[in-house]
Write a protein that holds these residues in place. Structure first.
Motif, PDB file in Angstrom:
ATOM      1  N   UNK A   1       3.570 -10.306  -6.268  1.00 34.66           N
ATOM      2  CA  UNK A   1       2.903 -11.029  -7.358  1.00 34.66           C
ATOM      3  C   UNK A   1       1.647 -10.302  -7.845  1.00 34.66           C
ATOM      4  N   UNK A   2       0.822  -9.844  -6.897  1.00 33.79           N
ATOM      5  CA  UNK A   2      -0.512  -9.369  -7.261  1.00 33.79           C
ATOM      6  C   UNK A   2      -0.766  -7.929  -6.834  1.00 33.79           C
ATOM      7  N   UNK A   3       0.270  -7.198  -6.469  1.00 32.84           N
ATOM      8  CA  UNK A   3       0.063  -5.838  -5.973  1.00 32.84           C
ATOM      9  C   UNK A   3      -0.631  -4.935  -6.979  1.00 32.84           C
ATOM     10  N   UNK A   4      -0.214  -4.978  -8.239  1.00 34.47           N
ATOM     11  CA  UNK A   4      -0.807  -4.117  -9.260  1.00 34.47           C
ATOM     12  C   UNK A   4      -2.275  -4.475  -9.490  1.00 34.47           C
ATOM     13  N   UNK A   5      -2.601  -5.772  -9.431  1.00 35.20           N
ATOM     14  CA  UNK A   5      -3.986  -6.184  -9.652  1.00 35.20           C
ATOM     15  C   UNK A   5      -4.893  -5.702  -8.526  1.00 35.20           C
ATOM     16  N   UNK A   6      -4.432  -5.818  -7.282  1.00 36.98           N
ATOM     17  CA  UNK A   6      -5.241  -5.374  -6.143  1.00 36.98           C
ATOM     18  C   UNK A   6      -5.438  -3.865  -6.191  1.00 36.98           C
ATOM     19  N   UNK A   7      -4.383  -3.117  -6.524  1.00 40.83           N
ATOM     20  CA  UNK A   7      -4.503  -1.657  -6.627  1.00 40.83           C
ATOM     21  C   UNK A   7      -5.503  -1.288  -7.723  1.00 40.83           C
ATOM     22  N   UNK A   8      -5.419  -1.955  -8.864  1.00 38.77           N
ATOM     23  CA  UNK A   8      -6.354  -1.673  -9.953  1.00 38.77           C
ATOM     24  C   UNK A   8      -7.791  -1.982  -9.548  1.00 38.77           C
ATOM     25  N   UNK A   9      -7.992  -3.106  -8.863  1.00 39.84           N
ATOM     26  CA  UNK A   9      -9.338  -3.496  -8.445  1.00 39.84           C
ATOM     27  C   UNK A   9      -9.913  -2.500  -7.444  1.00 39.84           C
ATOM     28  N   UNK A  10      -9.146  -2.113  -6.422  1.00 35.40           N
ATOM     29  CA  UNK A  10      -9.636  -1.178  -5.420  1.00 35.40           C
ATOM     30  C   UNK A  10      -9.827   0.216  -6.010  1.00 35.40           C
ATOM     31  N   UNK A  11      -8.999   0.598  -6.971  1.00 35.84           N
ATOM     32  CA  UNK A  11      -9.159   1.905  -7.613  1.00 35.84           C
ATOM     33  C   UNK A  11     -10.452   1.943  -8.425  1.00 35.84           C
ATOM     34  N   UNK A  12     -10.769   0.873  -9.127  1.00 37.31           N
ATOM     35  CA  UNK A  12     -12.007   0.833  -9.901  1.00 37.31           C
ATOM     36  C   UNK A  12     -13.234   0.885  -9.005  1.00 37.31           C
ATOM     37  N   UNK A  13     -13.118   0.290  -7.826  1.00 36.57           N
ATOM     38  CA  UNK A  13     -14.243   0.307  -6.897  1.00 36.57           C
ATOM     39  C   UNK A  13     -14.284   1.574  -6.055  1.00 36.57           C
ATOM     40  N   UNK A  14     -13.294   2.463  -6.231  1.00 38.67           N
ATOM     41  CA  UNK A  14     -13.220   3.731  -5.478  1.00 38.67           C
ATOM     42  C   UNK A  14     -13.160   3.491  -3.978  1.00 38.67           C
ATOM     43  N   UNK A  15     -12.524   2.417  -3.559  1.00 39.38           N
ATOM     44  CA  UNK A  15     -12.359   2.119  -2.130  1.00 39.38           C
ATOM     45  C   UNK A  15     -11.002   2.668  -1.684  1.00 39.38           C
ATOM     46  N   UNK A  16     -10.935   3.991  -1.543  1.00 37.71           N
ATOM     47  CA  UNK A  16      -9.631   4.610  -1.282  1.00 37.71           C
ATOM     48  C   UNK A  16      -9.118   4.305   0.120  1.00 37.71           C
ATOM     49  N   UNK A  17     -10.032   4.088   1.065  1.00 39.25           N
ATOM     50  CA  UNK A  17      -9.571   3.719   2.406  1.00 39.25           C
ATOM     51  C   UNK A  17      -8.902   2.363   2.415  1.00 39.25           C
ATOM     52  N   UNK A  18      -9.586   1.379   1.771  1.00 43.87           N
ATOM     53  CA  UNK A  18      -8.983   0.050   1.672  1.00 43.87           C
ATOM     54  C   UNK A  18      -7.709   0.087   0.846  1.00 43.87           C
ATOM     55  N   UNK A  19      -7.683   0.936  -0.191  1.00 44.77           N
ATOM     56  CA  UNK A  19      -6.488   1.049  -1.017  1.00 44.77           C
ATOM     57  C   UNK A  19      -5.309   1.584  -0.218  1.00 44.77           C
ATOM     58  N   UNK A  20      -5.537   2.622   0.597  1.00 47.62           N
ATOM     59  CA  UNK A  20      -4.471   3.184   1.421  1.00 47.62           C
ATOM     60  C   UNK A  20      -3.967   2.153   2.426  1.00 47.62           C
ATOM     61  N   UNK A  21      -4.887   1.405   3.023  1.00 40.45           N
ATOM     62  CA  UNK A  21      -4.496   0.384   4.000  1.00 40.45           C
ATOM     63  C   UNK A  21      -3.657  -0.705   3.333  1.00 40.45           C
ATOM     64  N   UNK A  22      -4.087  -1.150   2.148  1.00 40.12           N
ATOM     65  CA  UNK A  22      -3.359  -2.221   1.457  1.00 40.12           C
ATOM     66  C   UNK A  22      -1.970  -1.770   1.030  1.00 40.12           C
ATOM     67  N   UNK A  23      -1.880  -0.584   0.436  1.00 38.37           N
ATOM     68  CA  UNK A  23      -0.582  -0.100  -0.047  1.00 38.37           C
ATOM     69  C   UNK A  23       0.387   0.098   1.119  1.00 38.37           C
ATOM     70  N   UNK A  24      -0.099   0.639   2.236  1.00 35.37           N
ATOM     71  CA  UNK A  24       0.774   0.865   3.397  1.00 35.37           C
ATOM     72  C   UNK A  24       1.311  -0.448   3.939  1.00 35.37           C
TER      73      UNK A  24
END
Length: 865
Positions: free
Chosen positions: A790-813
């Motif tokens: 439901x919200x995967x694209x929104x979370x990826x967009x939010x973490x990408x804008x905040x440059x939180x690549x560690x959290x982004x990698x953890x969430x996507x995995x």
């Protein structure tokens, strides 16, 4: 030809290593002698003729290859057996040669004392028969012997004593079992040497259902004497260490010798003894009715084993000491035949049809203690083949039979199975095909199991093994069957299969009652009594309670398990099946006075109900037209305009418009319309009133007050529509902002005069961040990986804008691991994001590994058979 080669090689072998006490030999071919024999007899006409031997028997069927007597009734009397010899000519052999074919034969029995046959036989081109008479009554009990009836050429001038070149051989194998004088047999083997075997054949008494073996070492252990002098080791402690070491050897299965500190003649590790028991059953693989156990015997040790049996069929019991074990074992084996015979032997319970099944138990061997227990441990579900996937087609040029140029065909059947639990193990069962191999009427079969991305998970055949399904979701089972007959394959075009898996939540207990009236009244439970020798008793088996069945059971599923009747009954028990019935109707909920008053106040006229029903049907038609693509856009617009005129504030109508505007295929061209449609839904929802409702403790949906439950359901639908609108709006705002940024950075690179996408509205509230903020106010699990669909694209967009690549990698995995049924487009996007983040972190080798595994885990097509 085949006959020439075999007849050439047969008289030339030389026995190098005969096996003692058996009729078998290990011959070695003498190439030079075989070549000379071939040159000498190559001109003989019958050297290219194959002689087929057929001997009908109860065990092997109408086309047995020889005489095989194994049961007591067959070996306790004189029997005669018809042997048919059919000459086999090459298909190109002229009829004249067949008509002139005439071979006089001399038949020789290797045991003329009890295996008799005619001395002469004249064989023509057609089938000829003769009779073998066997009298094994004088053979000693518990013996196995292999004799032959051999045919030699009896032409004029041939040597009647020359038995070096047989034309065919009819084997005569006789196993004469011993009849036990009582249900208990004790046999002592005073000296069992390494590699030596002790074999006996026994006829189980009538009424036997299982057998118990007791293996006892006859050597007497010598106790360790205690020593009390100062400075000596504690003998008891040392003996305890030795016993612990011996137990560890048993656990690990080691066979190395350890010093025997107890003074016995053997090793502390003991002798490794093998017990192998076998009972041959018709149409049953031997491994389904065998017991093979490795035992480590020590002085005074005792081992008990059990095996299921069928009465009156010969049981072969073999004991041997392992070849590498040092020393000689001295053991005593006691064979106890036991039996509690049920009728019927297989229990088939059909839910709501035969909920109570009476059973009669017989004790025909000895006194038995009866304590029935039944449970269902396996869950079978039937699958029908996919209607659009089964096809019969010819195979390639390499699959043409060379001798008759027949084309081989393949039938490929596909089935879809929905896995409900991660890590589930299933066994694919096709009863029409499995359980037979060389006797199968079909050329070949192969079963392959795939996940939803066409990754191969396992392969099975005639005897299927369990295949583990690592993820939930839809899985595909593909079965290939090959044959040169289209009619045979067409018969299987609609063949169903069964999916066998363990019952979720553990075994389901099946109730047992003393009699049928108690079962009908659910009175009492269980049966425990003494059953004297020669008597019988009754009992009844009921169906399990519906709420105790595995979660997810459907009508028509079959639960399979076992039932045991004796206190120490046969291993694996007897089969019991239960066909799951339809779900029982739910209990009606009483209406409260408040609900009845509200229902009276909200009573609608028939015309109002009809108008609403027509409206709901047209709203559903909007979804169908939207799924039809751009070709249906005009029809959709016309229908939507008509509905909007009559029902402008109908929420499902607004949701249908938002869903159409936000279609993946065209949403990039209508982002502003997506935002407008989302805002229309948000405006229809009274958010303060909805927030006030959910701010209180939520009313459960199963509330006894129907009015309260209905109100809760309506509020849930409003919240779901609001959350969906906010999510779609946030995604559209993100795309609009990204498009606007790209337009500013590269406006000069626009191609073909394409218009730039509209910028986001000037209103400060209509941004991605504010939309996401409002969404988080209503959705607690926004950033939960399980909600990625439901919200995967929104979370990826939010973490990408905040440059939180560690959290982004953890969430996507986590999102990829926890959601195996992701939409293909979203799955591709998330994997691309993961590879990109790994590259930004400098982990290029891991990124390359991810790309490789993406190719492996998502093949473009199913694997070839």
């Amino acid at each position: 030809g085949e006959r020439g080669c075999r007849s050439t090689l047969h008289p030339t072998p030389y026995t190098l290593y005969p096996i003692p006490h058996t009729p078998y030999r290990l011959p070695s071919i003498q190439v030079a002698d075989a070549y000379e024999h071939f040159l000498k007899h190559t001109a003989e006409a019958f050297q290219d003729v194959r002689f087929d031997v057929e001997v009908p028997s109860a065990f092997a069927g109408p086309r047995g290859r020889g005489v095989y007597l194994r049961q007591a009734k067959e070996t306790n009397s004189v029997t005669s057996h018809s042997v048919t010899i059919t000459p086999g000519f090459h298909e190109d052999t002229p009829n004249k040669i067949k008509a002139d074919f005439q071979v006089p034969l001399r038949l020789v029995s290797s045991a003329p004392e009890w295996v008799t046959c005619p001395s002469k036989l004249l064989l023509m081109h057609g089938a000829r028969g003769f009779t073998i008479v066997i009298d094994p009554t004088n053979l000693p009990p518990s013996t196995c012997t292999c004799e032959t009836v051999t045919a030699y050429l009896d032409a004029e001038g041939s040597d009647p004593t020359d038995n070096s070149d047989p034309l065919f051989i009819v084997p005569v194998n006789v196993v004469k079992p011993a009849a036990p004088p009582s249900p208990t047999i004790t046999t002592a083997v005073p000296e069992l040497r390494p590699g030596a075997t002790h074999r006996q054949f026994i006829t189980p008494p009538p009424g036997t259902t299982w057998v118990e073996f007791t293996i006892r070492d006859l050597r007497t252990p010598v106790p360790v004497e205690e020593k009390d002098e100062d400075g000596t080791a504690d003998a008891n402690a040392l003996a305890a260490k030795v016993k612990a070491l011996a137990a560890e050897v048993d656990r690990l299965g080691a066979a190395g010798p350890y010093a025997d500190l107890s003074g016995g003649s053997g090793d502390v590790a003991g002798q490794l003894v093998v017990l192998h028991c076998l009972q041959l059953l018709p149409n049953t693989p031997y491994r389904d009715q065998e017991l093979q156990q490795y035992l480590r015997v020590r002085p005074g040790s005792t081992h008990k084993l059990q095996m299921a049996l069928e009465p009156a069929l010969t049981l072969e019991v073999t004991m041997a000491q392992f070849w590498s074990t040092q020393g000689n074992a001295s053991v005593e084996m006691t064979v106890d035949f036991r039996g509690v015979t049920p009728y019927p032997t297989t229990l088939s319970l059909v839910g709501n049809h035969s909920p109570v099944l009476p059973v009669t138990l017989h004790a025909t061997l000895r006194d038995e203690e009866v304590k029935p227990s039944a449970s269902l441990s396996r869950w079978w579900r039937q699958l029908a083949p996919n209607a659009d996937a089964n096809a019969i087609k010819p195979l390639g040029a390499r699959d043409v039979l060379p001798w008759n140029e027949k084309q081989c065909y393949e039938l490929v059947l596909e089935y879809t199975y929905e896995c409900e639990d991660k890590g589930e193990e299933i066994t694919v069962r096709a009863p029409l095909l499995q359980g037979i191999l060389y006797e199968s009427p079909y050329e070949a079969q192969l079963t392959m199991i795939y996940d939803g991305k066409k990754k191969l998970l396992g392969v099975t055949d005639s005897w299927p093994d369990a295949v583990k399904l690592p993820n939930k979701g839809a899985h595909t089972v593909r079965i290939q069957v090959r044959h040169d007959s289209l009619d045979q394959l067409t018969r299987l075009a609609k063949m169903p299969i069964w999916i066998d898996r363990a019952a979720k939540g553990g075994s389901v207990s099946v109730p047992v009652f003393t009699n049928k009236p108690d079962a009908a009244a659910a009175k009492g439970g269980g049966l425990h009594r003494f059953l004297p020798h020669g008597s019988a008793c009754g009992m009844a088996v009921g169906e399990p309670a519906y709420d105790k069945l595995p979660k997810g059971c459907k009508q028509g599923d079959v639960l399979v398990g076992s039932v045991t009747y004796g206190k120490n009954d046969r291993p694996k028990g007897w089969r019991v099946e239960y066909v799951v019935p339809c779900a029982p109707p739910a209990d009606p909920k009483p209406a409260t006075p408040a609900a009845e008053a509200k229902a009276e106040g909200e009573e609608k006229t028939e015309m109002m109900k009809l108008d609403e029903a027509a409206r709901d049907l047209r709203v559903k038609a909007l979804a169908t037209l939207s799924a039809g693509g751009t070709a249906k856009d005009a029809d959709w617009a016309e229908l939507h305009a008509m509905l909007s005129k009559d029902w402008p504030d109908h929420l499902p109508l607004a949701k249908a418009k938002l869903a159409r505007m936000d279609r993946e295929a065209t949403r990039k061209d209508s982002l502003a319309e997506v935002v407008a449609a989302a805002d229309a839904i948000i405006d229809l929802v009274d958010t303060p009133e909805l927030a006030a409702f959910f701010g209180l403790k939520a009313v459960p949906l199963d509330d006894p007050d129907p009015a309260a439950a209905k109100l809760r359901k309506e509020k849930d639908e409003l919240k779901e529509a609001l959350v969906d609108a906010l999510a779609r709006k946030a995604r559209a705002m993100a795309d609009m902002e990204a498009s606007s940024s790209q337009a500013k950075d590269g406006a000069e690179e626009a191609k073909d005069g394409a218009e730039a996408p509209p910028p986001p509205p000037a209103d400060g509230s209509a941004t991605f961040d504010t939309s996401l903020y409002r969404l988080q106010q209503w959705e607690d699990g926004l950033k939960t990986p399980s909600n990625a669909p439901k919200y995967g694209r929104l979370v990826v967009e939010n973490l990408t804008r905040k440059a939180q690549i560690g959290a982004l990698l953890d969430y996507v995995t986590k999102a990829l691991n926890e959601n195996p049924k992701l939409d293909a487009a979203l799955d591709t996007e998330l994997r691309a994001v993961k590879v990109k983040v790994l590259g930004e972190l400098g982990w290029a080798h891991i990124a390359e590994n991810e790309k490789t595994w993406d190719i492996i885990n998502k093949p473009k097509a199913f694997a070839l058979f």
